[in-house]
Design a protein around this motif. Structure first.
Motif, PDB file in Angstrom:
ATOM      1  N   SER A 104      45.713  13.408 -32.684  1.00 55.12           N
ATOM      2  CA  SER A 104      44.503  12.776 -32.203  1.00 55.12           C
ATOM      3  C   SER A 104      43.302  13.554 -32.713  1.00 55.12           C
ATOM      4  CB  SER A 104      44.485  12.767 -30.672  1.00 55.12           C
ATOM      5  OG  SER A 104      44.367  14.097 -30.176  1.00 55.12           O
ATOM      6  N   ALA A 105      42.115  13.043 -32.445  1.00 53.48           N
ATOM      7  CA  ALA A 105      40.890  13.743 -32.841  1.00 53.48           C
ATOM      8  C   ALA A 105      40.792  15.100 -32.151  1.00 53.48           C
ATOM      9  CB  ALA A 105      39.674  12.894 -32.513  1.00 53.48           C
ATOM     10  N   ASP A 106      41.311  15.197 -30.935  1.00 55.01           N
ATOM     11  CA  ASP A 106      41.303  16.484 -30.232  1.00 55.01           C
ATOM     12  C   ASP A 106      42.141  17.516 -30.984  1.00 55.01           C
ATOM     13  OD1 ASP A 106      39.786  15.238 -28.342  1.00 55.01           O
ATOM     14  OD2 ASP A 106      41.244  15.374 -26.720  1.00 55.01           O
ATOM     15  N   GLY A 140      39.369  11.865 -26.502  1.00 52.29           N
ATOM     16  CA  GLY A 140      38.399  10.966 -27.127  1.00 52.29           C
ATOM     17  C   GLY A 140      37.320  10.469 -26.179  1.00 52.29           C
ATOM     18  N   LYS A 141      37.167  11.145 -25.020  1.00 52.63           N
ATOM     19  CA  LYS A 141      36.165  10.721 -24.047  1.00 52.63           C
ATOM     20  C   LYS A 141      35.242  11.883 -23.702  1.00 52.63           C
ATOM     21  CE  LYS A 141      39.237   7.282 -21.920  1.00 52.63           C
ATOM     22  NZ  LYS A 141      38.503   6.119 -22.443  1.00 52.63           N
ATOM     23  N   PRO A 153      35.608  18.744 -29.726  1.00 51.99           N
ATOM     24  CA  PRO A 153      35.935  17.369 -30.115  1.00 51.99           C
ATOM     25  C   PRO A 153      34.708  16.470 -30.165  1.00 51.99           C
ATOM     26  CG  PRO A 153      37.561  18.171 -28.557  1.00 51.99           C
ATOM     27  CD  PRO A 153      36.465  19.213 -28.604  1.00 51.99           C
ATOM     28  N   PHE A 154      33.767  16.701 -29.264  1.00 49.78           N
ATOM     29  CA  PHE A 154      32.548  15.888 -29.229  1.00 49.78           C
ATOM     30  C   PHE A 154      31.752  16.040 -30.523  1.00 49.78           C
ATOM     31  CE2 PHE A 154      27.980  15.613 -28.358  1.00 49.78           C
ATOM     32  CZ  PHE A 154      27.895  14.315 -27.881  1.00 49.78           C
ATOM     33  N   GLY A 178      19.132  12.910 -21.351  1.00 49.72           N
ATOM     34  CA  GLY A 178      20.439  12.294 -21.521  1.00 49.72           C
ATOM     35  C   GLY A 178      21.382  13.412 -21.931  1.00 49.72           C
ATOM     36  N   VAL A 179      22.403  13.698 -21.136  1.00 51.28           N
ATOM     37  CA  VAL A 179      23.234  14.881 -21.331  1.00 51.28           C
ATOM     38  C   VAL A 179      24.667  14.478 -21.689  1.00 51.28           C
ATOM     39  CG1 VAL A 179      24.088  17.004 -20.284  1.00 51.28           C
ATOM     40  CG2 VAL A 179      21.835  16.123 -19.637  1.00 51.28           C
ATOM     41  N   CYS A 180      25.154  14.964 -22.822  1.00 45.59           N
ATOM     42  CA  CYS A 180      26.544  14.751 -23.238  1.00 45.59           C
ATOM     43  C   CYS A 180      27.347  16.006 -22.942  1.00 45.59           C
ATOM     44  CB  CYS A 180      26.614  14.451 -24.736  1.00 45.59           C
ATOM     45  SG  CYS A 180      25.755  12.956 -25.249  1.00 45.59           S
ATOM     46  N   ILE A 181      28.486  15.843 -22.258  1.00 47.98           N
ATOM     47  CA  ILE A 181      29.329  16.978 -21.882  1.00 47.98           C
ATOM     48  C   ILE A 181      30.760  16.682 -22.320  1.00 47.98           C
ATOM     49  CG2 ILE A 181      30.126  18.452 -20.010  1.00 47.98           C
ATOM     50  CD1 ILE A 181      27.722  17.258 -18.363  1.00 47.98           C
ATOM     51  N   ASP A 182      31.278  17.521 -23.194  1.00 49.98           N
ATOM     52  CA  ASP A 182      32.627  17.320 -23.734  1.00 49.98           C
ATOM     53  C   ASP A 182      33.593  18.278 -23.058  1.00 49.98           C
ATOM     54  OD1 ASP A 182      34.801  16.669 -25.284  1.00 49.98           O
ATOM     55  OD2 ASP A 182      34.227  17.996 -26.928  1.00 49.98           O
TER      56      ASP A 182
END
Length: 311
Positions: free
Chosen positions: A23-25, A206-207, A35-36, A197-201
């Motif tokens: 997977s991408a991970d 894949g999420k 991954p993000f 707007g905050v992105c947290i990986d």
């Protein structure tokens, strides 16, 4: 790991494991990257996601095996990680325009998909627009906001819908000057929710988590809202001027295509980033926004600086 080197290594790793369950991970772990950031950067650089790349490469190689005529379709399907011949045939037909059986009769229908090659393209000259950014340390801080989990595959289309939903439900009423506020609306107002707007990986698979947020000023956290704390970090802050969303998307593309590949001093750390938004009209030509990315100084850059101080 240097950005372009990491991307090239990721492609080599995917191509050498097309018959494995990856997977991408897994690819991100191989190149020691979030991954993000890996998936976002890969999509910006190549135009497709890592999952699409793996799928397309498998279907191309599967077609070569079909044309080779030495294996049964069911064996080829299992070889390239399809659970049933039916699911393999559907995917094969979407990609090549013909089924495996039909491809044998019309091999010219083969859709060629070779390994990607990533290089730096230098364009522009004196008129090329440069990124406006600063790098500075910040003490740790907390944000509060509304959280939703998104897939890397469809986040670009789904996140704006999330913002629209919250504007309709909470943000619009607060920004319009409503007098009688609910507990959640008071939290929106007091913490300026909608500024970030905050992105947290930190989920994997894949999420990632996304918060429409503001800087937490204390007080009760209403039910349905989330707190997230950033540690002490050094941030690269890329400033942007222009109407949303195109202006900010253009800056994001430049970060991954121009700044990271050619930057000798910094690399990204931790799987998170912040989008900062002004509170003015978002379709204005002079609208202000920014992208904040946690970074650290590269080891070799630090060694060069130390060496220059001692010479």
């Amino acid at each position: 790991m240097e950005w372009l080197t990491a991307m090239k290594k990721s492609i080599a790793f995917m191509d050498s494991h097309l018959c494995d369950d990856i997977s991408a991970d897994d690819v991100a772990a191989e190149i020691f990257m979030s991954p993000f950031y890996f998936q976002r950067g890969f999509k910006i650089l190549t135009g497709i996601t890592p999952a699409e790349y793996i799928r397309n490469r498998r279907l191309y190689l599967a077609a070569l095996d079909v044309l080779g005529g030495k294996e049964k379709v069911i064996d080829i399907a299992l070889k390239y990680r399809y659970e049933t011949p039916e699911s393999f045939t559907r995917a094969f037909t979407r990609f090549h325009g013909v089924s495996p059986v039909q491809l044998k009769k019309s091999p010219q229908s083969l859709n060629i998909f070779l390994p990607l090659k990533i290089t730096i393209s230098i364009t522009g000259g004196n008129r090329m627009e440069k990124l406006d950014f600063t790098v500075s340390p910040m003490f740790g801080f907390k944000v509060i906001g509304f959280e939703r989990i998104f897939s890397m595959e469809n986040s670009y289309g789904e996140i704006p819908k999330f913002w629209d939903e919250l504007r309709e439900k909470y943000l619009g009423a607060v920004w319009s000057g409503k007098k009688e506020l609910s507990e959640i609306e008071r939290a929106v107002k007091e913490n300026c929710i909608g500024e970030y707007g905050v992105c947290i990986d930190d989920i994997g698979g894949g999420k990632f988590r996304y918060l429409v947020a503001g800087k937490y000023c204390g007080g009760k956290v209403p039910e349905g809202m989330t707190l997230f704390e950033f540690p002490d970090l050094e941030w690269a802050k890329f400033n942007c001027t222009g109407p949303m969303p195109n202006a900010l998307q253009n800056v994001n593309t430049k970060i991954f295509k121009e700044w990271l590949p050619g930057n000798p001093d910094y690399e990204m750390v931790t799987g998170c980033n912040i989008e900062w938004y002004d509170n003015s009209l978002m379709d204005s030509e002079d609208y202000k926004s920014a992208i904040w990315i946690p970074v650290k100084r590269k080891q070799e850059s630090s060694e060069r600086k130390f060496s220059s101080l001692n010479n």
